[in-house]
Enzyme design. Structure first.
Site, PDB file in Angstrom:
ATOM      1  N   SER A 181     -11.377 -33.359  -2.747  1.00  0.00           N
ATOM      2  CA  SER A 181     -10.486 -31.834  -3.281  1.00  0.00           C
ATOM      3  C   SER A 181     -12.098 -31.681  -4.241  1.00  0.00           C
ATOM      4  O   SER A 181     -12.418 -32.404  -5.270  1.00  0.00           O
ATOM      5  CB  SER A 181      -9.437 -32.157  -4.236  1.00  0.00           C
ATOM      6  OG  SER A 181      -9.400 -31.154  -4.748  1.00  0.00           O
ATOM      7  N   TYR A 194      -2.851 -36.540  -9.700  1.00  0.00           N
ATOM      8  CA  TYR A 194      -3.417 -36.145  -8.258  1.00  0.00           C
ATOM      9  C   TYR A 194      -4.732 -35.476  -7.913  1.00  0.00           C
ATOM     10  O   TYR A 194      -5.595 -36.402  -7.252  1.00  0.00           O
ATOM     11  CB  TYR A 194      -2.557 -34.745  -7.567  1.00  0.00           C
ATOM     12  CG  TYR A 194      -3.435 -34.117  -6.196  1.00  0.00           C
ATOM     13  CD1 TYR A 194      -3.591 -34.132  -5.081  1.00  0.00           C
ATOM     14  CD2 TYR A 194      -4.544 -32.861  -6.370  1.00  0.00           C
ATOM     15  CE1 TYR A 194      -3.760 -33.912  -3.775  1.00  0.00           C
ATOM     16  CE2 TYR A 194      -6.009 -32.644  -5.527  1.00  0.00           C
ATOM     17  CZ  TYR A 194      -4.472 -32.695  -3.792  1.00  0.00           C
ATOM     18  OH  TYR A 194      -5.641 -32.405  -3.046  1.00  0.00           O
TER      19      TYR A 194
END
Length: 288
Positions: A181, A194
């Site tokens: 990400s 996360y």
């Protein structure tokens, strides 16, 4: 083919519980059901995609099938409806589509997944570690140790374990693609566990690329920016969801279908010299 005029924020509030359902999203994400056209880039490949029921994983499954690959998808048992939708398009492309409900963070279930995939597809050439867990936190005190462990169990430990299980089946020319990400380079504090886990995946990707190169196995990662998937209403605050994607130069979130070509490229034999790459797909946003 022209690029569709994809939706821009603001979006209506639509919070969901993890892992989120595609049917409850408005607008519905585009996985390439009608738009992705294959060019035979993955003929003969056999791929396992975790989190393949919806979002990015579904788009990758559909694209891989239309490029000629047989596809197995792993998904949580509660996601059967989304999985059936994806597998329909895999099979409509004339490919072998296998669905395996499981929790990839459980080592025994992960072992059964790889064993069944190899049996159903007759081997394994591509592993896509895409399944992820995300939760939003308003302040640091909300982040419990249990939440931290849960995030890393799914986002870091499971991908490593699946690589460990898959490597004995991958021959020279095999490929591993991790979904990292842009959060790995520019973390949003409200999704700290996360974001931190995705930083670990980025480093894992680079390290594995070095370790597995002698076996002819390539390891790369895609770093998505804001993408319109069920993970968003299930893991973002209402305010961030309503304005999701408005901060990137394109002014909107990407659709899952818009990432599929990146995974196809990294899985194809034409990328034979590409390993250790962190491919940013983020609507013009730059992360260093």
């Amino acid at each position: 083919m022209s690029v569709p005029r994809y939706p821009k924020p603001p979006f209506k509030p639509q919070q969901q519980k993890f892992p989120g359902k595609t049917d409850k999203m408005e607008p519905r994400p585009d996985h390439g059901e009608e738009s992705y056209i294959g060019h035979g880039l993955l003929v003969g490949k056999r791929a396992l995609i975790t989190g393949g029921d919806s979002g990015i994983g579904a788009a990758v499954a559909i694209a891989f099938a239309r490029e000629g690959a047989d596809v197995a998808i792993a998904y949580l048992p509660t996601e059967q409806k989304d999985a059936d939708h994806t597998l329909k398009y895999v099979r409509d492309a004339g490919r072998n589509g296998y669905g395996h409900p499981c929790d990839v963070s459980d080592p025994e279930q992960a072992e059964a997944l790889v064993r069944a995939t190899v049996e159903k597809l007759g081997g394994l050439d591509v592993l896509v570690n895409n399944a992820a867990y995300q939760r939003y936190f308003e302040n640091f005190d909300e982040i419990t140790l249990d939440e931290w462990h849960k995030t890393f169990a799914t986002n870091v430990h499971a991908p490593f374990n699946l690589v460990r299980l898959a490597v004995p089946h991958l021959k020279e020319g095999g490929a591993i693609i991790n979904t990292a990400s842009v959060q790995s380079k520019k973390p949003n504090p409200s999704i700290l566990p996360y974001a931190t886990s995705k930083g670990a995946i980025a480093n894992l990707t680079i390290g594995l690329a070095g370790m597995l190169a002698s076996q002819g196995i390539r390891v790369n990662a895609v770093l998505p920016g804001p993408i319109w998937t069920p993970l968003i209403p299930a893991g973002m605050s209402e305010e961030e969801l309503v304005n999701f994607g408005d901060h990137v130069p394109m002014g909107r979130p990407g659709q899952p279908a818009e990432l599929a070509s990146a995974y196809v490229m990294l899985a194809a034999d034409t990328a034979s010299y590409t390993s250790g790459a962190l491919l940013n797909v983020s609507g013009g946003a730059v992360t260093l």
